[in-house]
Enzyme design. Structure first.
Site, PDB file in Angstrom:
ATOM      1  N   GLN A  30       9.596  -5.821  32.536  1.00 18.74           N
ATOM      2  CA  GLN A  30       9.770  -5.552  33.971  1.00 18.74           C
ATOM      3  C   GLN A  30       9.663  -6.843  34.787  1.00 18.74           C
ATOM      4  O   GLN A  30      10.432  -7.063  35.732  1.00 18.74           O
ATOM      5  CB  GLN A  30       8.692  -4.539  34.422  1.00 18.74           C
ATOM      6  CG  GLN A  30       8.984  -3.873  35.740  1.00 18.74           C
ATOM      7  CD  GLN A  30      10.189  -2.934  35.653  1.00 18.74           C
ATOM      8  OE1 GLN A  30      10.513  -2.424  34.587  1.00 18.74           O
ATOM      9  NE2 GLN A  30      10.866  -2.750  36.762  1.00 18.74           N
ATOM     10  N   GLY A  64      16.247  -7.993  34.780  1.00 20.57           N
ATOM     11  CA  GLY A  64      17.398  -7.872  33.885  1.00 20.57           C
ATOM     12  C   GLY A  64      17.315  -8.827  32.710  1.00 20.57           C
ATOM     13  O   GLY A  64      17.759  -8.505  31.597  1.00 20.57           O
ATOM     14  N   SER A  71       0.979  11.824   8.294  1.00 22.46           N
ATOM     15  CA  SER A  71      -0.363  11.956   8.885  1.00 22.46           C
ATOM     16  C   SER A  71      -1.290  12.726   7.954  1.00 22.46           C
ATOM     17  O   SER A  71      -2.483  12.439   7.868  1.00 22.46           O
ATOM     18  CB  SER A  71      -0.266  12.688  10.228  1.00 22.46           C
ATOM     19  OG  SER A  71       0.415  11.892  11.167  1.00 22.46           O
ATOM     20  N   LEU A  88       0.975   4.822   0.044  1.00 20.17           N
ATOM     21  CA  LEU A  88       0.307   6.105   0.300  1.00 20.17           C
ATOM     22  C   LEU A  88       1.330   7.130   0.790  1.00 20.17           C
ATOM     23  O   LEU A  88       1.479   8.209   0.220  1.00 20.17           O
ATOM     24  CB  LEU A  88      -0.802   5.893   1.348  1.00 20.17           C
ATOM     25  CG  LEU A  88      -1.572   7.125   1.830  1.00 20.17           C
ATOM     26  CD1 LEU A  88      -2.498   7.655   0.739  1.00 20.17           C
ATOM     27  CD2 LEU A  88      -2.407   6.799   3.088  1.00 20.17           C
ATOM     28  N   THR A  89       2.066   6.769   1.838  1.00 22.51           N
ATOM     29  CA  THR A  89       2.925   7.714   2.554  1.00 22.51           C
ATOM     30  C   THR A  89       4.064   8.251   1.689  1.00 22.51           C
ATOM     31  O   THR A  89       4.650   7.516   0.880  1.00 22.51           O
ATOM     32  CB  THR A  89       3.505   7.005   3.800  1.00 22.51           C
ATOM     33  OG1 THR A  89       2.410   6.564   4.582  1.00 22.51           O
ATOM     34  CG2 THR A  89       4.376   7.926   4.625  1.00 22.51           C
ATOM     35  N   GLU A 129      -0.199   3.008  10.043  1.00 20.61           N
ATOM     36  CA  GLU A 129      -1.628   3.081   9.684  1.00 20.61           C
ATOM     37  C   GLU A 129      -2.345   4.177  10.479  1.00 20.61           C
ATOM     38  O   GLU A 129      -3.488   4.026  10.895  1.00 20.61           O
ATOM     39  CB  GLU A 129      -2.296   1.725   9.801  1.00 20.61           C
ATOM     40  CG  GLU A 129      -1.679   0.766   8.788  1.00 20.61           C
ATOM     41  CD  GLU A 129      -2.543  -0.395   8.429  1.00 20.61           C
ATOM     42  OE1 GLU A 129      -3.772  -0.255   8.493  1.00 20.61           O
ATOM     43  OE2 GLU A 129      -1.982  -1.447   8.080  1.00 20.61           O
ATOM     44  N   GLY A 130      -1.626   5.271  10.676  1.00 21.29           N
ATOM     45  CA  GLY A 130      -2.158   6.392  11.449  1.00 21.29           C
ATOM     46  C   GLY A 130      -1.653   6.320  12.868  1.00 21.29           C
ATOM     47  O   GLY A 130      -1.863   5.323  13.570  1.00 21.29           O
ATOM     48  N   PHE A 149       0.864  -1.180   0.000  1.00 17.35           N
ATOM     49  CA  PHE A 149       0.000   0.000   0.000  1.00 17.35           C
ATOM     50  C   PHE A 149       0.899   1.229   0.000  1.00 17.35           C
ATOM     51  O   PHE A 149       1.577   1.500   1.000  1.00 17.35           O
ATOM     52  CB  PHE A 149      -0.858  -0.063   1.269  1.00 17.35           C
ATOM     53  CG  PHE A 149      -1.870   1.029   1.452  1.00 17.35           C
ATOM     54  CD1 PHE A 149      -3.025   1.064   0.681  1.00 17.35           C
ATOM     55  CD2 PHE A 149      -1.696   1.996   2.429  1.00 17.35           C
ATOM     56  CE1 PHE A 149      -3.989   2.054   0.880  1.00 17.35           C
ATOM     57  CE2 PHE A 149      -2.664   2.981   2.644  1.00 17.35           C
ATOM     58  CZ  PHE A 149      -3.801   3.013   1.857  1.00 17.35           C
TER      59      PHE A 149
HETATM   60  N1  CAA Z   1     -13.050   7.066   6.843  1.00 15.05           N
HETATM   61  C1  CAA Z   1     -13.873   7.554   5.903  1.00 15.05           C
HETATM   62  N2  CAA Z   1     -13.879   8.837   5.529  1.00 15.05           N
HETATM   63  C2  CAA Z   1     -12.998   9.646   6.140  1.00 15.05           C
HETATM   64  C3  CAA Z   1     -12.105   9.208   7.135  1.00 15.05           C
HETATM   65  C4  CAA Z   1     -12.166   7.852   7.482  1.00 15.05           C
HETATM   66  N3  CAA Z   1     -11.347   7.325   8.414  1.00 15.05           N
HETATM   67  N4  CAA Z   1     -11.365  10.262   7.550  1.00 15.05           N
HETATM   68  C5  CAA Z   1     -11.774  11.315   6.849  1.00 15.05           C
HETATM   69  N5  CAA Z   1     -12.772  10.946   5.987  1.00 15.05           N
HETATM   70  C6  CAA Z   1     -13.508  11.774   5.057  1.00 15.05           C
HETATM   71  C7  CAA Z   1     -14.216  12.914   5.804  1.00 15.05           C
HETATM   72  O1  CAA Z   1     -15.482  12.499   6.252  1.00 15.05           O
HETATM   73  C8  CAA Z   1     -14.313  13.974   4.736  1.00 15.05           C
HETATM   74  O2  CAA Z   1     -15.378  13.642   3.863  1.00 15.05           O
HETATM   75  P1  CAA Z   1     -16.284  14.811   3.212  1.00 15.05           P
HETATM   76  O3  CAA Z   1     -15.344  15.567   2.332  1.00 15.05           O
HETATM   77  O4  CAA Z   1     -17.321  14.050   2.473  1.00 15.05           O
HETATM   78  O5  CAA Z   1     -16.791  15.625   4.365  1.00 15.05           O
HETATM   79  C9  CAA Z   1     -13.017  13.785   3.940  1.00 15.05           C
HETATM   80  O6  CAA Z   1     -12.592  12.429   4.168  1.00 15.05           O
HETATM   81  C10 CAA Z   1     -11.924  14.719   4.384  1.00 15.05           C
HETATM   82  O7  CAA Z   1     -11.788  14.562   5.779  1.00 15.05           O
HETATM   83  P2  CAA Z   1     -10.895  15.520   6.659  1.00 15.05           P
HETATM   84  O8  CAA Z   1     -11.219  16.949   6.322  1.00 15.05           O
HETATM   85  O9  CAA Z   1     -10.997  15.077   8.065  1.00 15.05           O
HETATM   86  O10 CAA Z   1      -9.462  15.212   6.059  1.00 15.05           O
HETATM   87  P3  CAA Z   1      -8.011  15.685   6.525  1.00 15.05           P
HETATM   88  O11 CAA Z   1      -7.253  16.060   5.315  1.00 15.05           O
HETATM   89  O12 CAA Z   1      -8.132  16.679   7.651  1.00 15.05           O
HETATM   90  O13 CAA Z   1      -7.327  14.346   7.066  1.00 15.05           O
HETATM   91  C11 CAA Z   1      -7.061  12.363   8.381  1.00 15.05           C
HETATM   92  C12 CAA Z   1      -8.007  13.357   7.704  1.00 15.05           C
HETATM   93  C13 CAA Z   1      -7.948  11.494   9.236  1.00 15.05           C
HETATM   94  C14 CAA Z   1      -6.015  13.031   9.233  1.00 15.05           C
HETATM   95  C15 CAA Z   1      -6.362  11.517   7.275  1.00 15.05           C
HETATM   96  O14 CAA Z   1      -5.471  12.307   6.534  1.00 15.05           O
HETATM   97  C16 CAA Z   1      -5.632  10.326   7.843  1.00 15.05           C
HETATM   98  O15 CAA Z   1      -6.244   9.292   8.079  1.00 15.05           O
HETATM   99  N6  CAA Z   1      -4.296  10.444   8.035  1.00 15.05           N
HETATM  100  C17 CAA Z   1      -3.489   9.328   8.455  1.00 15.05           C
HETATM  101  C18 CAA Z   1      -2.899   8.628   7.276  1.00 15.05           C
HETATM  102  C19 CAA Z   1      -2.462   7.252   7.611  1.00 15.05           C
HETATM  103  O16 CAA Z   1      -3.088   6.539   8.375  1.00 15.05           O
HETATM  104  N7  CAA Z   1      -1.363   6.829   6.993  1.00 15.05           N
HETATM  105  C20 CAA Z   1      -0.868   5.497   7.193  1.00 15.05           C
HETATM  106  C21 CAA Z   1      -0.182   5.023   5.959  1.00 15.05           C
HETATM  107  S1  CAA Z   1      -0.352   3.303   5.674  1.00 15.05           S
HETATM  108  C22 CAA Z   1       0.721   2.492   6.661  1.00 15.05           C
HETATM  109  O17 CAA Z   1       1.228   2.955   7.620  1.00 15.05           O
HETATM  110  C23 CAA Z   1       0.821   1.070   6.267  1.00 15.05           C
HETATM  111  C24 CAA Z   1       2.010   0.266   6.534  1.00 15.05           C
HETATM  112  O18 CAA Z   1       3.114   0.555   6.190  1.00 15.05           O
HETATM  113  C25 CAA Z   1       1.772  -1.063   7.141  1.00 15.05           C
END
Ligand code: CAA
Length: 392
Positions: free
Chosen positions: A346, A350, A140, A133-134, A373-374, A131
């Site tokens: 703990q 040791g 975040s 994404l990052t 994953e956040g 996946f």
């Molecule tokens: N589920 C469904 N919809 C969601 C949602 C969720 N969890 N979070 C936000 N939305 C929707 C909102 O409802 C909104 O919808 P509308 O436009 O219809 O109102 C839209 O998305 C935008 O939402 P926000 O304004 O809240 O968005 P934002 O830009 O402020 O960011 C956030 C929201 C929750 C911070 C998001 O950016 C996020 O989840 N960030 C974390 C990213 C993440 O988890 N990355 C991990 C990478 S994968 C990984 O780590 C895998 C690995 O290696 C194993």
């Protein structure tokens, strides 16, 4: 859903099949995976034989529909499997966790043609998914992605880089999120693509040296004009952010399951140790301060497990509150895993601090469940937004 949530009365009880899978996988993990965990951690190498073992047992087929060679398991069943593997070795549990995570965009938004093309090889475990994404500047803040996908005839040309991509260096299929329309509203700018690799212009530029989950490669990826057929776009242009969020809503319980498994593994090890280690003439478990720690560890682990199973049940039933359930179980389980593994060290004193016993590895492995994953802060944000709504 916004507002004080309806906690509903949806209950769950494990089916006979789920109990059978749990017991079978616990035995398999004890016998074949636990004895390898320390070596996997020490060498930091991906274990092909564990991938083959999980594929042969149809564990990697769990997330995929039967029509495409999978088992068609529900979320709770997948999480039970992840939990049992993580109890023995967190790194090994990532083989299933990330196979599900990397395939979720296709499962949720892919066409029948795409599923038919990719799922058989993913379900058999012949091909791994990841996946992507990052990015260095988009962790975040997932909507801040800069990787571009520009349409050119019947293809998109992808340029940019991705960071911290679990299995990015060994996967054959990457779900890549990229900017297709920089001028669109913030959450309509991204699209998602199924990128088959190796491909011209694709390279792995770096592998991270990590505190834990060391046998699971975490890669930095470069896309230098990688051509991806339009037929590999998942969903419509602009759907990318929504697909990413929907994916994370279903994948975060997998991290919670990993956390519960790690916590249980640490509790089991600490309990066994407290039964046999003697100080001041009696078992250390008979000292009340140690007994109290074990009791707290047990209660925290079980509470996290019950929330996880409930969250899976709600999500599978199509709860309008999916994001909240998913974030809550990951938050509670990740914190439980960190606390329980720290206490396990703990209890060992040791001996907990040296490699001879598994709890120091478990403590290092637990930390990632509070990060990926956040982060736990993002989980709190998701939960709070479901309670309060967005600021005006
Ligand atoms: N589920 C469904 N919809 C969601 C949602 C969720 N969890 N979070 C936000 N939305 C929707 C909102 O409802 C909104 O919808 P509308 O436009 O219809 O109102 C839209 O998305 C935008 O939402 P926000 O304004 O809240 O968005 P934002 O830009 O402020 O960011 C956030 C929201 C929750 C911070 C998001 O950016 C996020 O989840 N960030 C974390 C990213 C993440 O988890 N990355 C991990 C990478 S994968 C990984 O780590 C895998 C690995 O290696 C194993």
């Amino acid at each position: 859903m916004v507002g004080v949530p309806d906690t509903t009365t949806l209950g769950y009880r494990l089916t006979e099949e789920q109990e059978f899978l749990r017991d079978t996988l616990r035995d398999l993990a004890d016998e074949k995976i636990a004895p390898r965990a320390a070596e996997i951690d020490r060498t930091g190498e991906f274990q092909e034989d564990i991938r083959r073992l999980l594929a042969a047992q149809d564990v990697l087929a769990l997330p995929f529909p039967e029509a495409y060679g999978g088992v068609g398991a529900d979320l709770l069943t997948i999480c039970i499997a992840i939990e049992q593997i993580a109890r023995a070795c967190a790194t090994s549990s990532l083989i299933l966790t990330v196979q599900a995570l990397g395939s979720l965009p296709l499962l949720l938004a892919g066409s029948d043609e795409q599923k038919a093309r990719f799922f058989p090889d993913l379900a058999s475990g012949q091909m791994l998914a990841a996946f992507a994404l990052t990015e260095p500047e988009a962790g975040s803040d997932a909507a801040a992605i800069r990787t571009r996908a520009v349409r050119d005839g019947d293809a998109y040309v992808i340029t940019g880089s991705k960071r911290f991509i679990t299995h990015g260096s060994i996967a054959g299929l990457l779900s890549v999120f990229a900017l297709t329309d920089p001028d669109a509203p913030r959450h309509r700018r991204l699209s998602c693509f199924a990128v088959e690799v190796p491909a011209e212009g694709f390279s792995v530029s770096r592998l991270e040296h990590k505190m834990g989950i060391r046998g699971s490669p975490t890669a930095e990826l470069q896309f230098d004009g990688v051509r991806v057929p339009v037929a590999n776009r998942i969903g419509e242009e602009g759907d990318g952010f929504r697909i990413a969020m929907d994916t994370l809503d279903r994948s975060r319980p997998g991290v919670a399951a990993q956390a519960v498994g790690i916590a249980q593994g640490a509790l089991d090890a600490a309990t066994a140790y407290a039964r046999q280690r003697k100080q001041f003439g009696e078992r250390i478990g008979d000292h009340q301060l140690v007994a109290g720690m074990l009791a707290d560890m047990d209660a925290r682990t079980e509470a996290a497990r019950q929330l996880l199973y409930k969250a899976c049940t709600e999500i599978e039933a199509g709860s309008p509150d999916t994001a909240r359930w998913s974030a809550m179980c990951k938050l509670v389980a990740g914190d439980a895993a960190m606390a329980v593994t720290t206490d396990a060290v703990q209890v060992f004193g040791g001996y907990g601090y040296i490699e001879e016993f598994p709890v120091e590895r478990m403590m290092r492995d637990a930390k990632i469940t509070q990060l990926y994953e956040g982060t736990q802060q993002i989980q709190r944000l998701v939960i709070a937004r479901s309670l309060l709504g967005r600021p005006d």
